[in-house]
Design a protein around this motif. Structure first.
Motif, PDB file in Angstrom:
ATOM      1  N   THR A   1      -7.630   3.035   5.832  1.00 27.87           N
ATOM      2  CA  THR A   1      -6.958   2.393   4.990  1.00 27.87           C
ATOM      3  C   THR A   1      -5.862   3.700   4.340  1.00 27.87           C
ATOM      4  OG1 THR A   1      -8.788   3.404   3.554  1.00 27.87           O
ATOM      5  CG2 THR A   1      -8.853   1.046   3.740  1.00 27.87           C
ATOM      6  N   ILE A   2      -6.603   5.032   4.421  1.00 26.48           N
ATOM      7  CA  ILE A   2      -5.807   6.240   4.074  1.00 26.48           C
ATOM      8  C   ILE A   2      -4.380   6.315   4.849  1.00 26.48           C
ATOM      9  CG2 ILE A   2      -6.990   7.983   5.312  1.00 26.48           C
ATOM     10  CD1 ILE A   2      -5.469   8.659   2.010  1.00 26.48           C
ATOM     11  N   ALA A   3      -4.328   5.821   6.052  1.00 27.19           N
ATOM     12  CA  ALA A   3      -3.354   5.861   6.784  1.00 27.19           C
ATOM     13  C   ALA A   3      -2.174   5.101   6.323  1.00 27.19           C
ATOM     14  CB  ALA A   3      -3.514   5.353   8.327  1.00 27.19           C
ATOM     15  N   VAL A   4      -2.496   3.916   5.716  1.00 29.39           N
ATOM     16  CA  VAL A   4      -1.489   3.336   5.043  1.00 29.39           C
ATOM     17  C   VAL A   4      -0.847   4.056   3.846  1.00 29.39           C
ATOM     18  CG1 VAL A   4      -1.035   1.148   3.859  1.00 29.39           C
ATOM     19  CG2 VAL A   4      -2.303   1.109   5.832  1.00 29.39           C
ATOM     20  N   LEU A   5      -1.663   4.590   2.884  1.00 27.43           N
ATOM     21  CA  LEU A   5      -1.074   5.337   2.019  1.00 27.43           C
ATOM     22  C   LEU A   5      -0.026   6.369   2.344  1.00 27.43           C
ATOM     23  CD1 LEU A   5      -3.218   3.720   0.306  1.00 27.43           C
ATOM     24  CD2 LEU A   5      -3.889   5.813  -0.939  1.00 27.43           C
ATOM     25  N   PHE A   6      -0.670   7.150   3.448  1.00 27.92           N
ATOM     26  CA  PHE A   6       0.355   8.170   4.013  1.00 27.92           C
ATOM     27  C   PHE A   6       1.750   7.577   4.406  1.00 27.92           C
ATOM     28  CE2 PHE A   6      -2.552  11.900   5.089  1.00 27.92           C
ATOM     29  CZ  PHE A   6      -3.040  11.755   3.789  1.00 27.92           C
ATOM     30  N   TRP A   7       1.801   6.366   5.293  1.00 25.42           N
ATOM     31  CA  TRP A   7       2.865   5.773   5.612  1.00 25.42           C
ATOM     32  C   TRP A   7       3.772   5.360   4.572  1.00 25.42           C
ATOM     33  CZ3 TRP A   7       4.735   6.474  10.062  1.00 25.42           C
ATOM     34  CH2 TRP A   7       3.806   6.622  11.439  1.00 25.42           C
ATOM     35  N   LEU A   8       3.057   4.802   3.270  1.00 23.79           N
ATOM     36  CA  LEU A   8       4.134   4.476   2.264  1.00 23.79           C
ATOM     37  C   LEU A   8       4.903   5.560   1.816  1.00 23.79           C
ATOM     38  CD1 LEU A   8       1.486   2.119   0.306  1.00 23.79           C
ATOM     39  CD2 LEU A   8       3.670   1.487   1.294  1.00 23.79           C
ATOM     40  N   GLU A   9       4.353   6.824   1.757  1.00 21.13           N
ATOM     41  CA  GLU A   9       5.143   8.072   1.327  1.00 21.13           C
ATOM     42  C   GLU A   9       6.125   8.598   2.337  1.00 21.13           C
ATOM     43  OE1 GLU A   9       2.030  10.706  -0.331  1.00 21.13           O
ATOM     44  OE2 GLU A   9       1.139   9.166  -1.441  1.00 21.13           O
ATOM     45  N   HIS A  10       5.680   8.382   3.704  1.00 24.65           N
ATOM     46  CA  HIS A  10       6.388   8.974   4.908  1.00 24.65           C
ATOM     47  C   HIS A  10       7.600   7.987   4.980  1.00 24.65           C
ATOM     48  CE1 HIS A  10       2.459  11.137   6.494  1.00 24.65           C
ATOM     49  NE2 HIS A  10       3.362  11.767   5.513  1.00 24.65           N
ATOM     50  N   ALA A  11       7.478   6.765   4.774  1.00 22.50           N
ATOM     51  CA  ALA A  11       8.511   5.679   4.902  1.00 22.50           C
ATOM     52  C   ALA A  11       9.440   5.563   3.724  1.00 22.50           C
ATOM     53  CB  ALA A  11       8.071   4.522   5.319  1.00 22.50           C
ATOM     54  N   GLY A  12       9.253   6.495   2.780  1.00 22.76           N
ATOM     55  CA  GLY A  12       9.998   6.478   1.551  1.00 22.76           C
ATOM     56  C   GLY A  12       9.935   5.135   0.508  1.00 22.76           C
ATOM     57  N   PHE A  13       8.784   4.584   0.591  1.00 25.90           N
ATOM     58  CA  PHE A  13       8.534   3.440  -0.297  1.00 25.90           C
ATOM     59  C   PHE A  13       8.198   3.895  -1.744  1.00 25.90           C
ATOM     60  CE2 PHE A  13       7.975   1.275   3.941  1.00 25.90           C
ATOM     61  CZ  PHE A  13       9.173   0.411   3.880  1.00 25.90           C
ATOM     62  N   CYS A  14       7.440   5.235  -1.726  1.00 25.42           N
ATOM     63  CA  CYS A  14       7.040   5.745  -2.973  1.00 25.42           C
ATOM     64  C   CYS A  14       7.206   7.108  -2.672  1.00 25.42           C
ATOM     65  CB  CYS A  14       6.005   5.297  -3.433  1.00 25.42           C
ATOM     66  SG  CYS A  14       4.456   5.845  -2.427  1.00 25.42           S
ATOM     67  N   LYS A  15       7.158   7.900  -3.761  1.00 24.12           N
ATOM     68  CA  LYS A  15       7.158   9.360  -3.779  1.00 24.12           C
ATOM     69  C   LYS A  15       5.897  10.098  -3.326  1.00 24.12           C
ATOM     70  CE  LYS A  15      10.832   9.903  -7.303  1.00 24.12           C
ATOM     71  NZ  LYS A  15      10.732   9.845  -8.958  1.00 24.12           N
ATOM     72  N   ILE A  16       5.944  11.441  -2.777  1.00 24.43           N
ATOM     73  CA  ILE A  16       4.752  11.688  -2.225  1.00 24.43           C
ATOM     74  C   ILE A  16       3.809  12.115  -3.280  1.00 24.43           C
ATOM     75  CG2 ILE A  16       3.873  14.161  -1.602  1.00 24.43           C
ATOM     76  CD1 ILE A  16       6.265  14.494  -0.065  1.00 24.43           C
ATOM     77  N   GLY A  17       2.470  11.519  -3.207  1.00 25.86           N
ATOM     78  CA  GLY A  17       1.391  11.584  -4.276  1.00 25.86           C
ATOM     79  C   GLY A  17       1.210  10.233  -4.938  1.00 25.86           C
ATOM     80  N   GLU A  18       2.233   9.195  -4.794  1.00 21.02           N
ATOM     81  CA  GLU A  18       2.314   8.095  -5.362  1.00 21.02           C
ATOM     82  C   GLU A  18       1.794   6.843  -4.941  1.00 21.02           C
ATOM     83  OE1 GLU A  18       6.078   7.636  -7.553  1.00 21.02           O
ATOM     84  OE2 GLU A  18       5.668   9.558  -8.616  1.00 21.02           O
ATOM     85  N   SER A  19       1.230   7.055  -3.611  1.00 17.93           N
ATOM     86  CA  SER A  19       1.017   5.569  -2.653  1.00 17.93           C
ATOM     87  C   SER A  19      -0.418   5.135  -3.354  1.00 17.93           C
ATOM     88  CB  SER A  19       0.859   5.896  -1.262  1.00 17.93           C
ATOM     89  OG  SER A  19      -0.319   7.144  -1.249  1.00 17.93           O
ATOM     90  N   GLY A  20      -1.247   5.785  -3.949  1.00 13.83           N
ATOM     91  CA  GLY A  20      -2.574   5.207  -4.477  1.00 13.83           C
ATOM     92  C   GLY A  20      -2.170   4.202  -5.667  1.00 13.83           C
ATOM     93  N   PRO A  21      -1.423   4.746  -6.832  1.00  8.13           N
ATOM     94  CA  PRO A  21      -0.731   3.734  -7.768  1.00  8.13           C
ATOM     95  C   PRO A  21      -0.060   2.391  -7.227  1.00  8.13           C
ATOM     96  CG  PRO A  21      -0.589   5.923  -8.382  1.00  8.13           C
ATOM     97  CD  PRO A  21      -1.242   5.958  -7.153  1.00  8.13           C
ATOM     98  N   PHE A  22       0.804   2.780  -5.870  1.00  3.52           N
ATOM     99  CA  PHE A  22       1.362   1.822  -5.670  1.00  3.52           C
ATOM    100  C   PHE A  22       0.553   0.521  -4.873  1.00  3.52           C
ATOM    101  CE2 PHE A  22       4.120  -0.317  -2.125  1.00  3.52           C
ATOM    102  CZ  PHE A  22       5.652  -0.258  -2.624  1.00  3.52           C
TER     103      PHE A  22
END
Lengths: 140, 379
Positions: free
Chosen positions: B284-305
Motif C-alpha cells: 500500500t505504501i507504494a501508492v502513497l509514494f507514487w502520488l507524491e512522485h507523480a505530483g498529485f500531492c506535495k511531499i508528505g501529503e499522500s496520507g491525507p490525500f
C-alpha cells in the motif's frame, strides 16, 4: 547449508577487512585512495571514481536510526526463534548507511532518529571460526 | 500533443488465481492467445516478441526462446527483461521504440507466472558482498516497510491511511469479474489483519497468484484498423537507483520522480491532465509514494490525500487502480495495470469505467526498490 544455520558472511578478499576489524571491535569501511569517498556496501572498486585502491578505515561507530522495521513473520527459518525482531537502517556519522539491528532495548522503544553506537555480537561459524556481527545500541 | 508513435492494440489475460497444473509458459500462452483475439490479429502478423520470465520460470534471460518455440514465432525483434514490477512498462516502451523505428510491426509483450502454485516466497535477502540476511533483512515487504516507517515518522502518515489504499483496491476489484479477491474489505478488516513486517500488515501486501498477461503494441495507424479504440502511447519514462544504500534518500525512491517527470515531459502533460491512474501497488505504501512522485500531492501529503477513500475512488478526482491492482485483482507484477489502463482509454471498463477517460498514467516499480517505469496512455 543447514536451514537453521544463521546467515553469516562468507569471508573473501573483498570483505575480510570489514570482518577482521569487527572481530577486533572496530567498525571499518573502505576509503578510496584516489578520491577519498568512504563507501558501503563493500566493493572492490569505488562507485564514484572507479579506482580499485582503498584503505580500510576505522569509523566512530556512531549513527542514527534512519528507519526500522519489526519482523513479525519469519522469512528465514534461522530467524524464526528471534521473531519479533527489528532491523534498522542506520545512518553512520561518517556518511555511509548499513542495515543492522538495534539491541539492548525492546522493539517498542526503537525510534526513527534515535542515536546509536555500534556493539559487536560474537558468533561462531559452523566451521568453528569466530566472527563478530556489528549491531547497534542506544547511545544516550 | 504527445509522442503518439505507437499504440497498444491488444490486451489479453489468462485465468488468474490458484491454477494447479499450469506453468509460467502455459499461462503466458493462454494470455497471448487472448490478446491476439482481442486485437483481431493472426499469429503470423506478430513479428516481435518481448517477454518477462516469471518467478517460476526456469529459463531466466533465455525465456524469450522458450516462449517463441512454444508459440511458433521466429521474430525479427525479441528478448527478455527482468526489472520486476517495472518490466511490463519497460517492455511496452521497448516495443514502442521497435515499432516507431520500423524494426518490428506488431510486438507481443508477454508474461506468465505460476508463482502461487510453484510456492514463490519473495523472501530473498539483498546485499552485495555481505547479505542483508546477516541482520535478518529478508523479503520484499521489509524494503517497503522501511520506507513506510520513515514516511510515518517524518510526515505523520498512519496505518489507517495505508488501509484506505487497500480498501480502494478491494472496492474496485468487486466490480471486476476477473479479480481474484472480491470479498468486501473494510478499514477495520485492514486494521485487524496481522502485522507481517511492522508497520505493514497482511492487507498492505499484494497477493501471490498464478496467471499471464499479454499486450500487443503496433503503430497507431495499424491499431486504428482493429476492433477497439487504440490506447496511444503519449509518454514514456524510466528511472532507476542501483545504489540502494549509496543514496541517503533511497528509501523514498527518488528515481520514481524522475521516471514520471520524463513521461509527463514526453507526453506534454502535467498531473492535472490525468483522468485515471494505475499506480503500482506491491504494498500500500507504494501508492502513497507514487502520488507524491507523480505530483498529485506535495511531499508528505499522500496520507491525507487517500484518507477516507473518496478522492481516489471511482467518483473521485483521481480514481486509482480501478481494476483492483496487485492488492486485490491479481499479482501480475504490473502487467494488469497496463491492461486496465488500456481498457479505461477504450471506454470498455464496464461498471468501473471512468467517464471520458482520455489520459491514464500507469506506473511500475520493482526489485529492491531499484527500478521504475511509467506510461502515459491516451487516445
Amino acid at each position: 547449508m543447514d536451514a537453521l544455520e544463521p546467515v553469516l558472511p562468507v569471508l573473501s578478499d573483498d570483505n575480510r577487512g570489514f570482518w577482521d576489524a569487527a572481530r577486533a571491535g572496530t567498525l571499518a569501511m573502505q576509503r578510496c585512495a584516489a578520491c577519498g569517498h568512504l563507501r558501503y556496501p563493500i566493493s572492490p572498486i569505488c562507485p564514484r571514481c572507479l579506482s580499485p585502491d582503498f584503505a580500510w578505515t576505522p569509523l566512530s561507530g556512531r549513527g542514527t536510526v534512519l528507519s526500522f522495521v519489526i519482523f513479525e513473520h519469519a522469512y528465514n527459518p534461522a530467524w524464526a526463534s528471534r521473531v519479533p525482531y527489528n532491523v534498522a537502517l542506520v545512518q553512520l556519522a561518517e556518511g555511509p548507511r548499513m542495515f543492522s539491528n538495534v539491541v539492548g532495548i525492546p522493539n517498542e522503544q526503537v525510534r526513527v532518529g534515535m542515536p546509536v553506537r555500534v556493539s559487536f555480537e560474537p558468533v561462531q561459524t559452523a566451521g568453528g571460526s569466530e566472527l563478530a556481527i556489528p549491531r547497534f545500541a542506544p547511545a544516550g | 500533443m504527445g509522442w503518439r508513435k505507437a499504440a497498444i492494440a491488444g490486451i489479453g489475460a489468462s485465468r488468474q488465481g490458484k491454477l494447479p497444473g499450469e506453468t509460467a509458459l502455459s499461462l503466458a500462452t493462454e494470455a497471448f492467445r487472448d490478446a491476439l483475439a482481442d486485437a483481431d490479429l493472426q499469429k503470423d502478423e506478430v513479428d516481435g516478441l518481448l517477454t518477462m520470465p516469471g518467478t517460476s520460470s526456469p529459463e531466466g534471460a533465455k525465456h524469450y526462446l522458450a516462449l517463441g518455440e512454444r508459440l511458433g514465432i521466429n521474430p525479427s525483434f525479441t528478448g527478455s527483461m527482468a526489472m520486476g514490477g517495472a518490466t511490463a512498462g519497460a517492455l511496452v516502451q521497448l516495443a514502442a521504440m521497435a515499432v516507431s523505428t520500423g524494426m518490428a510491426n506488431v510486438v507481443a509483450c508477454v508474461f506468465g507466472d505460476a508463482a502461487r502454485t510453484a510456492g514463490s516466497k519473495f523472501d530473498s535477502a539483498a546485499g552485495g558482498s555481505d547479505s542483508w540476511g546477516i541482520w535478518g533483512m529478508f523479503g520484499n515487504a521489509a524494503n517497503s516497510a522501511i520506507g513506510a516507517r520513515r514516511h510515518m515518522a517524518l510526515y505523520g502518515t498512519t496505518s489507517e491511511q495505508l488501509g484506505w489504499v487497500a480498501v480502494n483496491g478491494r472496492r474496485n476489484a468487486r466490480l471486476n469479474p476477473a479479480a481474484v479477491m472480491r470479498e468486501p474489505m473494510t478499514l477495520a478488516d485492514h486494521q485487524a489483519s496481522r502485522l507481517i513486517v511492522d508497520p505493514l500488515r497482511l492487507f498492505d501486501c499484494c497477493l501471490i497468484t498464478d496467471g499471464g498477461v499479454a499486450l500487443i503494441v503496433t503503430s497507431p495507424e495499424r491499431a486504428l484498423s482493429g476492433p477497439h479504440r487504440p490506447a496511444v502511447i503519449w509518454g514514456m519514462g524510466q528511472g532507476h537507483t542501483a545504489e540502494n544504500l549509496g543514496r541517503e534518500d533511497w528509501w523514498y525512491l527518488p528515481h520514481q520522480t524522475d521516471c514520471v517527470s520524463r513521461a509527463y515531459r514526453m507526453a506534454g502533460v502535467s498531473p492535472k491532465d490525468i483522468d485515471v491512474a494505475q499506480l503500482y501497488d506491491n504494498f500500500t505504501i507504494a501508492v502513497l509514494f507514487w502520488l507524491e512522485h507523480a505530483g498529485f500531492c506535495k511531499i508528505g501529503e499522500s496520507g491525507p490525500f487517500v484518507e477516507g477513500g473518496l478522492r481516489i475512488g471511482l467518483q473521485g478526482e483521481l480514481p486509482l487502480n480501478t481494476a483492483g491492482g496487485n492488492l486485490s485483482e491479481s499479482y501480475m507484477q504490473g502487467w494488469l495495470h497496463i491492461a486496465e489502463g488500456v481498457r479505461q482509454i477504450r471506454g470498455e471498463a464496464g461498471e468501473r469505467q471512468i467517464p471520458d477517460a482520455e489520459l491514464c498514467l500507469v506506473t511500475g516499480r520493482g526489485m529492491t526498490l531499484n527500478t521504475a517505469s511509467t506510461l502515459v496512455l491516451g487516445r
